[in-house]
Design a protein around this motif. Structure first.
Motif, PDB file in Angstrom:
ATOM      1  N   ARG A  70       0.842  -1.203   0.000  1.00 16.16           N
ATOM      2  CA  ARG A  70       0.000   0.000   0.000  1.00 16.16           C
ATOM      3  C   ARG A  70       0.883   1.262   0.000  1.00 16.16           C
ATOM      4  O   ARG A  70       0.607   2.224  -0.717  1.00 16.16           O
ATOM      5  N   ASP A  71       1.947   1.241   0.814  1.00 19.58           N
ATOM      6  CA  ASP A  71       2.861   2.388   0.852  1.00 19.58           C
ATOM      7  C   ASP A  71       3.516   2.599  -0.522  1.00 19.58           C
ATOM      8  O   ASP A  71       3.632   3.726  -1.000  1.00 19.58           O
ATOM      9  N   ALA A  72       3.944   1.510  -1.142  1.00 20.96           N
ATOM     10  CA  ALA A  72       4.586   1.598  -2.458  1.00 20.96           C
ATOM     11  C   ALA A  72       3.599   2.102  -3.499  1.00 20.96           C
ATOM     12  O   ALA A  72       3.948   2.925  -4.361  1.00 20.96           O
ATOM     13  N   GLN A  73       2.348   1.615  -3.437  1.00 17.34           N
ATOM     14  CA  GLN A  73       1.330   2.061  -4.376  1.00 17.34           C
ATOM     15  C   GLN A  73       1.024   3.554  -4.168  1.00 17.34           C
ATOM     16  O   GLN A  73       0.859   4.314  -5.133  1.00 17.34           O
ATOM     17  N   SER A  74       0.963   3.966  -2.911  1.00 12.53           N
ATOM     18  CA  SER A  74       0.720   5.372  -2.605  1.00 12.53           C
ATOM     19  C   SER A  74       1.868   6.232  -3.116  1.00 12.53           C
ATOM     20  O   SER A  74       1.661   7.287  -3.725  1.00 12.53           O
ATOM     21  N   TYR A  75       3.102   5.756  -2.856  1.00  7.01           N
ATOM     22  CA  TYR A  75       4.276   6.484  -3.332  1.00  7.01           C
ATOM     23  C   TYR A  75       4.280   6.552  -4.863  1.00  7.01           C
ATOM     24  O   TYR A  75       4.564   7.583  -5.458  1.00  7.01           O
ATOM     25  N   SER A  76       3.928   5.430  -5.495  1.00  8.37           N
ATOM     26  CA  SER A  76       3.894   5.360  -6.949  1.00  8.37           C
ATOM     27  C   SER A  76       2.844   6.320  -7.505  1.00  8.37           C
ATOM     28  O   SER A  76       3.091   7.013  -8.499  1.00  8.37           O
ATOM     29  N   ALA A  77       1.680   6.382  -6.852  1.00  2.00           N
ATOM     30  CA  ALA A  77       0.618   7.284  -7.305  1.00  2.00           C
ATOM     31  C   ALA A  77       1.078   8.744  -7.180  1.00  2.00           C
ATOM     32  O   ALA A  77       0.845   9.555  -8.081  1.00  2.00           O
ATOM     33  N   ARG A  78       1.740   9.058  -6.040  1.00  2.00           N
ATOM     34  CA  ARG A  78       2.242  10.429  -5.863  1.00  2.00           C
ATOM     35  C   ARG A  78       3.327  10.750  -6.890  1.00  2.00           C
ATOM     36  O   ARG A  78       3.377  11.846  -7.448  1.00  2.00           O
ATOM     37  N   ALA A  79       4.192   9.778  -7.161  1.00  2.00           N
ATOM     38  CA  ALA A  79       5.260   9.972  -8.140  1.00  2.00           C
ATOM     39  C   ALA A  79       4.676  10.160  -9.542  1.00  2.00           C
ATOM     40  O   ALA A  79       5.116  11.024 -10.315  1.00  2.00           O
ATOM     41  N   ASP A  80       3.645   9.357  -9.869  1.00  2.00           N
ATOM     42  CA  ASP A  80       2.976   9.507 -11.164  1.00  2.00           C
ATOM     43  C   ASP A  80       2.331  10.876 -11.284  1.00  2.00           C
ATOM     44  O   ASP A  80       2.407  11.537 -12.338  1.00  2.00           O
ATOM     45  N   ALA A  81       1.673  11.341 -10.208  1.00  2.00           N
ATOM     46  CA  ALA A  81       1.034  12.656 -10.214  1.00  2.00           C
ATOM     47  C   ALA A  81       2.084  13.756 -10.368  1.00  2.00           C
ATOM     48  O   ALA A  81       1.893  14.722 -11.123  1.00  2.00           O
ATOM     49  N   ALA A  82       3.212  13.612  -9.663  1.00  2.00           N
ATOM     50  CA  ALA A  82       4.287  14.600  -9.774  1.00  2.00           C
ATOM     51  C   ALA A  82       4.872  14.605 -11.182  1.00  2.00           C
ATOM     52  O   ALA A  82       5.152  15.673 -11.755  1.00  2.00           O
ATOM     53  N   ALA A  83       5.040  13.429 -11.769  1.00  2.00           N
ATOM     54  CA  ALA A  83       5.570  13.327 -13.126  1.00  2.00           C
ATOM     55  C   ALA A  83       4.590  13.958 -14.122  1.00  2.00           C
ATOM     56  O   ALA A  83       4.998  14.678 -15.046  1.00  2.00           O
ATOM     57  N   ALA A  84       3.289  13.697 -13.931  1.00  2.00           N
ATOM     58  CA  ALA A  84       2.278  14.277 -14.820  1.00  2.00           C
ATOM     59  C   ALA A  84       2.276  15.800 -14.678  1.00  2.00           C
ATOM     60  O   ALA A  84       2.183  16.526 -15.681  1.00  2.00           O
ATOM     61  N   ALA A  85       2.407  16.301 -13.440  1.00  2.00           N
ATOM     62  CA  ALA A  85       2.448  17.745 -13.218  1.00  2.00           C
ATOM     63  C   ALA A  85       3.689  18.344 -13.879  1.00  2.00           C
ATOM     64  O   ALA A  85       3.625  19.422 -14.492  1.00  2.00           O
ATOM     65  N   ALA A  86       4.813  17.631 -13.753  1.00  2.00           N
ATOM     66  CA  ALA A  86       6.047  18.116 -14.370  1.00  2.00           C
ATOM     67  C   ALA A  86       5.919  18.131 -15.886  1.00  2.00           C
ATOM     68  O   ALA A  86       6.356  19.082 -16.548  1.00  2.00           O
ATOM     69  N   ARG A  87       5.313  17.084 -16.463  1.00  2.00           N
ATOM     70  CA  ARG A  87       5.098  17.038 -17.917  1.00  2.00           C
ATOM     71  C   ARG A  87       4.201  18.190 -18.358  1.00  2.00           C
ATOM     72  O   ARG A  87       4.455  18.842 -19.369  1.00  2.00           O
ATOM     73  N   LYS A  88       3.128  18.441 -17.578  1.00  2.00           N
ATOM     74  CA  LYS A  88       2.218  19.547 -17.913  1.00  2.00           C
ATOM     75  C   LYS A  88       2.952  20.878 -17.834  1.00  2.00           C
ATOM     76  O   LYS A  88       2.780  21.744 -18.695  1.00  2.00           O
ATOM     77  N   GLU A  89       3.788  21.032 -16.814  1.00  2.00           N
ATOM     78  CA  GLU A  89       4.552  22.273 -16.677  1.00  2.00           C
ATOM     79  C   GLU A  89       5.501  22.457 -17.857  1.00  2.00           C
ATOM     80  O   GLU A  89       5.614  23.549 -18.406  1.00  2.00           O
ATOM     81  N   VAL A  90       6.155  21.374 -18.259  1.00  2.00           N
ATOM     82  CA  VAL A  90       7.060  21.441 -19.419  1.00  2.00           C
ATOM     83  C   VAL A  90       6.261  21.796 -20.667  1.00  2.00           C
ATOM     84  O   VAL A  90       6.676  22.645 -21.466  1.00  2.00           O
TER      85      VAL A  90
END
Length: 107
Positions: free
Chosen positions: A15-35
């Motif tokens: 669950r912790d890994a999935q939560s971390y993965s979801a946050r990392a995916d969201a951060a990556a998506a935000a970074a892609r949108k910013e780029v």
């Protein structure tokens, strides 16, 4: 019992890994949108720069044309002034000649 504890521990870690993965995916998506936003803004600025450069080139061309027209007008004005001075001198000579003629006629 030990298996149940391990299973529970692994479940928590998952669950912790999935939560971390979801946050990392969201951060990556935000970074892609910013780029993407930065790239779009950069492209808009490039287009605006090209438009401004074209306007500046047109204004420079208009300025050169205006300077040429002004120079031509000043040259024509100088020629007109020269011609006026010549005509004035000619008129003064006519007046002098007329006065001399009148003096000669009166004598």
């Amino acid at each position: 019992m030990r298996c149940a504890g391990e299973r529970e521990q692994l479940s928590i870690e998952l669950r912790d890994a999935q939560s971390y993965s979801a946050r990392a995916d969201a951060a990556a998506a935000a970074a892609r949108k910013e780029v993407d936003d930065v790239v779009a803004a950069y492209q808009e600025l490039g287009a605006e720069n090209r438009r401004v450069a074209a306007v500046a080139t047109g204004l420079e061309r208009d300025g050169k044309r205006s300077r040429l027209a002004l120079d031509a007008g000043e040259s024509a004005m100088a020629q007109a002034h020269g011609r006026i001075r010549a005509v004035e001198a000619e008129n003064r000579q006519y007046v002098t000649d007329l006065q001399a003629f009148e003096r000669h006629s009166d004598s």
